[in-house]
Each structure stands twice: as structure tokens, then as C-alpha cells.
Motif scaffolding. Structure first.
Motif, PDB file in Angstrom:
ATOM      1  N   LEU A  59     -36.189 -13.058  32.685  1.00 51.12           N
ATOM      2  CA  LEU A  59     -35.619 -14.171  32.293  1.00 51.12           C
ATOM      3  C   LEU A  59     -34.429 -15.038  32.265  1.00 51.12           C
ATOM      4  CD1 LEU A  59     -36.580 -13.647  28.155  1.00 51.12           C
ATOM      5  CD2 LEU A  59     -37.855 -14.522  29.632  1.00 51.12           C
ATOM      6  N   GLY A  60     -33.983 -14.421  33.534  1.00 54.66           N
ATOM      7  CA  GLY A  60     -32.746 -14.392  34.064  1.00 54.66           C
ATOM      8  C   GLY A  60     -31.172 -13.880  32.922  1.00 54.66           C
ATOM      9  N   ARG A  61     -31.555 -12.941  32.594  1.00 52.59           N
ATOM     10  CA  ARG A  61     -30.836 -12.703  31.834  1.00 52.59           C
ATOM     11  C   ARG A  61     -30.341 -11.115  31.753  1.00 52.59           C
ATOM     12  NH1 ARG A  61     -29.518 -16.977  27.370  1.00 52.59           N
ATOM     13  NH2 ARG A  61     -28.281 -15.328  26.312  1.00 52.59           N
ATOM     14  N   GLY A  62     -30.441 -10.880  32.915  1.00 53.03           N
ATOM     15  CA  GLY A  62     -29.671  -9.356  33.106  1.00 53.03           C
ATOM     16  C   GLY A  62     -28.799  -9.077  33.767  1.00 53.03           C
ATOM     17  N   THR A  63     -27.974 -10.153  32.751  1.00 48.69           N
ATOM     18  CA  THR A  63     -26.454  -9.334  32.731  1.00 48.69           C
ATOM     19  C   THR A  63     -26.144  -9.054  31.221  1.00 48.69           C
ATOM     20  OG1 THR A  63     -25.793 -10.192  34.846  1.00 48.69           O
ATOM     21  CG2 THR A  63     -23.817 -10.089  34.050  1.00 48.69           C
TER      22      THR A  63
END
Length: 148
Positions: A59-63
Motif C-alpha cells: 500500500l506504499g506504507r513500508g517505512t
């Protein structure tokens, strides 16, 4: 919760999409009997719902980071929560023992978005200071399992 309920919950933790008939085969009950027990577990709050488990990176929230929050003065938990809720990068928050007032779990698209989220967090009027720890890799994450 009795051992039969624990086995039903274990089945649901493993695969929440299992049918009542499939769970019944594992635990030795009919599908209607499993449904009644699941309904009761929902009513009593043992089960809080059913959800899909999504990979945050997809979902593009890997950090992500965990942030110790130290508040100005004695701030009640409800007020901390009210200030954190509008921040979309906050995925969880906990009151804790020790020097910090709370631990906040942040997720962001990248380090730049994480830095921006930290700046907004530090800008809250209730916050005195923060101590951040950026996650490098996830070593272990397990769902709660009954009976262990």
C-alpha cells in the motif's frame, strides 16, 4: 472461553475465511453449532471482527517508526488520542510505563514522509519531546492465539 472455543478461534486466526463447515470438521461440530459459538464470541468481545491482513509495503506504507512521546505536564490518555487521531501516519498508539507517556507507531511511504509526520507530531501542543526509532526490518509478528 473453553477449549472448544479456543480451537475455533485458532481456526479463524489461521484463516478467517474458513467456512463454519470447515471449522466444524476441525473441531468436531456441525456448521450451525460453530456459527452459534462464533456469534457468542462476537457478542462477548472475544472476537472483535474479521479483516484482511494487508502488507503495508504493498500500500506504499513500508517505512515505519516507533516514537516515544513525552508530554508537557499530566496529559490524560483521551487527550493524547484525540491529538494523534488526525495524523494519518499514526497506525497505533499505546500508553506505557516508564519515562514516556505513550508509544506511537507511524507508517509512511518513505523517509521523507516519515520526517514530515514526525515534525507534525512534535508540533502538537501537548508534546514536549519525542524519541524515534526507525524500523529496519520486521523479524517477527504473530497474531494472538488462544491457549498459549
Amino acid at each position: 472461553m473453553n477449549p472448544l472455543d479456543q480451537r475455533i478461534v485458532s481456526c479463524l486466526v489461521t484463516n478467517a475465511r474458513s467456512s463454519y463447515a470447515e471449522i466444524g470438521k476441525v473441531v468436531g461440530l456441525s456448521a450451525p453449532a460453530v456459527k452459534r459459538r462464533v456469534d457468542r464470541l462476537l457478542e462477548t468481545g472475544v472476537l472483535r471482527g474479521f479483516t484482511a491482513v494487508v502488507d503495508p509495503e504493498a500500500l506504499g506504507r513500508g517505512t515505519e517508526a516507533f516514537v516515544e512521546v513525552h508530554c508537557r505536564g499530566n496529559v490524560p490518555p483521551a487527550r493524547i488520542r484525540a491529538r494523534l487521531e488526525p495524523l494519518p501516519e499514526v497506525v497505533a498508539a499505546y500508553t506505557v510505563t516508564g519515562a514516556a507517556d505513550a508509544i506511537v507507531h507511524l507508517r509512511a511511504a518513505d523517509i521523507h514522509q516519515l520526517e514530515t509526520a514526525l515534525e507534525r507530531l512534535r508540533g502538537l501542543e501537548i508534546i514536549d519531546r519525542t524519541v524515534s526509532t526507525v524500523v529496519l526490518s520486521r523479524l517477527l509478528e504473530r497474531p494472538p492465539t488462544p491457549g498459549t
